[in-house]
Design an enzyme around this catalytic site. Structure first.
Site, short mmCIF file in Angstrom:
data_model
loop_
_atom_site.label_atom_id
_atom_site.label_comp_id
_atom_site.label_asym_id
_atom_site.label_seq_id
_atom_site.Cartn_x
_atom_site.Cartn_y
_atom_site.Cartn_z
N TRP A 319 13.66 21.31 43.74
CA TRP A 319 14.10 19.92 43.96
C TRP A 319 14.96 19.43 42.80
O TRP A 319 15.90 18.66 43.00
CB TRP A 319 12.88 19.01 44.13
N HIS A 320 14.65 19.88 41.59
CA HIS A 320 15.39 19.42 40.42
C HIS A 320 16.79 19.99 40.33
O HIS A 320 17.64 19.42 39.62
CB HIS A 320 14.61 19.74 39.14
N GLY A 321 17.06 21.10 40.98
CA GLY A 321 18.41 21.62 40.90
C GLY A 321 18.53 23.00 41.53
O GLY A 321 17.55 23.74 41.65
#
Length: 461
Positions: A319-321
């Site tokens: 989700w963060h990248g």
């Protein structure tokens, strides 16, 4: 546009507050939606279409879910379709190039990259829309029947770019009825200024130190220089992200919304389990409520629970990248949390509090190395430097210079975290707080007037 910019502070924000104050209740959401779309369109106007598409889709699905006579099977199909549409949009813009790049490397193909800029805030408003549909399906929220109100929820600019992730049920009533009195507005101003100072005065200056260290050849880094650098990054990401959350919560208060807290003194944690109850609380709550518990949580035996934890933390990382380092970062914490759940927490309970705190801080700092380097080779050599296994001395004069020139900054960073942990609002004197926040605001503006370094780490998520 970001909150820590002169344009936002002296043009956009005053315009929003004045118009919100002067508008009669019946058009307040229309005014707020207009300014939210303007805020969103400032950098990438074309992506308003993506947001509006998501908004219309989920608004329609919400109404369908409450249509009389629908079987549970059809209602589940509607939820599934909504999730697919939202995740398809998110995946296309955020992960398409990552998948293409890796498939090209594995298969030897030459599929061209899409090279699309990431729509601002898509990771946040996508999750908010999904939570809305699931809440309506579960019956914990009623479907919103006014598209304007629903669009205001999705596009709400204070928390659009970096959260906190707002669940519809927590603001549904506030969308219909909200009132700002002088005490609430003043609380919002104080909270916003606190966040602005954390971002501008602390995060930016920590970032300069990290920028200096990370810009060096990682293969030639000395151990103490590397530790100083990752410590600076830990300060930067905390004050950057928590500062933005403070500003978002403060803006919400000024506009009549009460958002849930997103941080609770995470660097005072005694374990990784404790840390993740304190860091990015809204994201952890979202994954718990909409993924971990629906997968079975801890109700179906240890092996299923381990599977669920690994799924949640793999997805938390992704989700963060769209990069391998974020996936590694998520799995790293997932494995630690599994260990703590069945062994680690019992062992930690026998240790003195300072040792538990040291254990947590060490693992947090190691985790930030995974987070900071998308180049896996540079990450590896940085770990070698941290462990002093690269055959180089522990420190040199450059290390001493970095420490000497940033010593006051480091002391201020540590003291800020300590004060943030121990301060009691009930004992604060109003006139002193007025002076305190006034000085913080003036210093922050003075910094911004002369600043050339003003990044925002979570802007890309």
């Amino acid at each position: 546009m970001v909150f820590s910019s002169l344009l936002f502070l002296f043009l956009f924000l005053p315009a929003v507050l004045i118009c919100n104050f002067l508008s009669p209740w019946r058009i307040k959401n229309a005014v707020l939606l207009f300014f939210s779309l303007l805020f969103y369109a400032w950098g990438e106007p074309v992506y308003i279409v993506i947001m509006l598409l998501s908004t219309v889709t989920d608004f329609s699905f919400g109404l369908l879910l409450e249509k009389a006579g629908l079987s549970d099977r059809r209602r589940k199909a509607i939820v599934a379709l909504s999730i697919i549409v939202n995740l398809a949009l998110l995946s296309y813009f955020k992960y398409a190039d990552f998948l293409i790049e890796n498939l090209n490397a594995w298969l030897g193909t030459e599929v061209p990259l899409r090279e699309l800029p990431l729509p601002i805030g898509i990771s946040f408003y996508t999750f908010q829309s999904i939570s809305y549909i699931i809440d309506v399906y579960r019956g914990t929220s009623k479907a919103q029947r006014n598209w304007l109100d629903f669009a205001t929820f999705v596009a709400l600019f204070p928390q659009l770019v970096a959260g906190p992730i707002v669940q519809y049920s927590s603001v549904a009533e506030q969308l219909r009825h909200r009132k700002v009195d002088s005490a609430m507005f003043a609380q919002g101003i104080r909270r916003f200024i606190k966040g602005l100072a954390k971002k501008v005065l602390l995060a930016n200056n920590s970032g300069l130190l990290w920028h200096a260290v990370s810009g060096m050849d990682t293969g030639a880094l000395l151990a103490l220089t590397a530790w100083l650098g990752i410590l600076a990054f830990a300060f930067q990401i905390y004050f950057d992200f928590s500062g933005y959350s403070d500003m978002a919560i403060g803006l919400g208060l000024m506009l009549g919304f009460r958002f849930n807290e997103n941080f609770n003194r995470p660097y005072s944690a005694q374990s990784m389990t404790d840390f993740w109850r304190r860091w990015h609380i809204s994201l952890g709550t979202w994954f718990r409520d909409y993924l971990y518990i629906p997968l079975g949580g801890n109700r179906r035996g240890r092996s299923i629970q381990v599977r669920n934890i690994l799924i949640v933390w793999t997805l938390t990382g992704i989700w963060h990248g769209a990069s391998w380092n974020f996936l590694i970062w998520g799995v790293y914490f997932g494995v630690i949390l599994i260990f703590e759940k069945w062994v680690g927490l019992r062992l930690l309970a026998r240790l003195p509090r300072p040792l538990r705190h040291g254990y947590a801080l060490l693992l947090i700092l190691i985790g930030w190395v995974f987070f900071a380097f998308d180049d896996l080779s540079a990450m590896g050599t940085f770990f070698l430097a941290l462990s002093a296994r690269n055959g180089l001395p522990l420190a040199d004069t450059e290390t001493g210079y970095l420490l000497y020139t940033n010593l006051i900054l480091l002391v201020v960073l540590v003291l800020t975290i300590v004060v943030e942990k121990s301060r009691n609002p009930r004992t604060e004197r109003p006139y002193l707080m007025l002076l305190y926040h006034g000085v913080l605001f003036l210093f922050s503006i003075a910094y911004l007037v002369d600043a050339t370094f003003n990044p925002f780490l979570y802007f890309r998520f």
